[in-house]
Design a protein around this motif. Sequence first.
Motif, short mmCIF file in Angstrom:
data_model
loop_
_atom_site.label_atom_id
_atom_site.label_comp_id
_atom_site.label_asym_id
_atom_site.label_seq_id
_atom_site.Cartn_x
_atom_site.Cartn_y
_atom_site.Cartn_z
N VAL A 99 0.82 -1.18 0.01
CA VAL A 99 0.12 -0.04 -0.07
C VAL A 99 1.02 1.27 -0.20
O VAL A 99 0.50 1.97 -0.67
CB VAL A 99 -1.02 0.00 1.18
CG1 VAL A 99 -1.80 1.55 1.33
CG2 VAL A 99 -1.90 -1.29 1.02
N GLY A 100 1.81 1.25 0.83
CA GLY A 100 2.95 2.40 0.88
C GLY A 100 3.43 2.81 -0.78
O GLY A 100 3.45 3.97 -0.93
N GLU A 101 3.74 1.58 -1.19
CA GLU A 101 4.50 1.95 -2.69
C GLU A 101 3.30 2.37 -3.73
O GLU A 101 3.52 3.43 -4.35
CB GLU A 101 4.95 0.43 -3.40
CG GLU A 101 6.24 0.36 -2.86
CD GLU A 101 6.68 -0.98 -3.53
OE1 GLU A 101 6.40 -1.11 -4.41
OE2 GLU A 101 7.64 -1.45 -3.05
N VAL A 147 0.40 4.31 -2.76
CA VAL A 147 0.26 5.75 -2.33
C VAL A 147 1.04 6.67 -2.76
O VAL A 147 0.97 7.83 -3.32
CB VAL A 147 -0.13 5.83 -0.76
CG1 VAL A 147 -0.25 7.14 -0.45
CG2 VAL A 147 -1.38 5.00 -0.31
N ARG A 148 2.52 6.24 -2.69
CA ARG A 148 3.63 7.06 -3.07
C ARG A 148 3.71 7.41 -4.53
O ARG A 148 4.02 8.34 -5.15
CB ARG A 148 4.87 6.57 -2.59
CG ARG A 148 5.22 7.00 -0.93
CD ARG A 148 6.57 6.44 -0.46
NE ARG A 148 6.88 4.99 -0.38
CZ ARG A 148 6.15 4.21 0.80
NH1 ARG A 148 5.52 4.82 1.69
NH2 ARG A 148 6.47 3.03 0.86
N GLY A 192 3.55 10.77 -0.80
CA GLY A 192 2.75 10.19 0.44
C GLY A 192 1.41 11.04 0.72
O GLY A 192 1.20 12.15 0.25
N VAL A 244 -3.93 10.81 7.00
CA VAL A 244 -4.29 9.47 6.98
C VAL A 244 -5.29 9.42 8.08
O VAL A 244 -4.97 9.86 9.01
CB VAL A 244 -3.17 8.66 7.01
CG1 VAL A 244 -3.58 6.96 7.18
CG2 VAL A 244 -2.32 8.68 5.70
N ASP A 255 3.53 4.33 7.18
CA ASP A 255 4.33 4.09 6.22
C ASP A 255 3.58 5.26 4.90
O ASP A 255 4.27 5.68 4.24
CB ASP A 255 3.95 2.73 5.65
CG ASP A 255 4.83 2.45 4.53
OD1 ASP A 255 5.76 2.89 4.35
OD2 ASP A 255 4.17 1.44 3.71
N VAL A 256 2.20 5.16 4.76
CA VAL A 256 1.70 6.05 3.87
C VAL A 256 1.67 7.44 3.94
O VAL A 256 1.47 8.45 2.86
CB VAL A 256 0.43 5.53 3.22
CG1 VAL A 256 0.56 4.07 3.05
CG2 VAL A 256 -0.83 5.76 4.22
#
Length: 173
Positions: free
Chosen positions: A15-17, A19-20, A27, A31, A80-81
């Motif tokens: 999910v982090g990748e 969103v980035r 990011g 959130v 992370d996000v």
Amino acid sequence: MRGIDTIDLRAGTDVGEVVRDLTNGRGADSVIDAVGMEAHGSPVARLGQKAVSYLPDAVAGPVMSKFGTDRLAAFYMAIDVVRRGGTISLIGVYGGAADPLPILTLFDKQIQVRMGQANVKHWVDAIMPLPTDEDPLGVDGFATHRLPRAEAPHAYEVFQRKEDGAVKVLLTP
């Protein structure tokens, strides 16, 4: 739908990748973690909570309040996000007393964390007239499904499985 990009966690996606990628590497500005202590993700915490559920209430209560852990997968994902200097709003309830929070990561990313339960009694008088007005909050069209109250168990299953485009189910008398 409604200008929202959906990321399917079941697909094994990072999910982090995602969103980035959607934010050109930056990011999310903000959130919201509305999941709280029932978030899935930690098999060890889940096992511990299950084991405590077999104890007598007189023993289980003190054990959980002293050594309880929450499943922090949703909160870690939020960290992370979110972008550096972004905001995480915790409205999901976490109750464990022994949660290992990544304080250094929060500090390094300069994340602002806002949390608390809704102060319903304070705001109810101001909010209650709004749904009867001409929809100033834009909520009338938000429900994707309208079902009779008798179909509540089915409605919950559809919502939980995100079937048939379910976002919000309105139960009617």
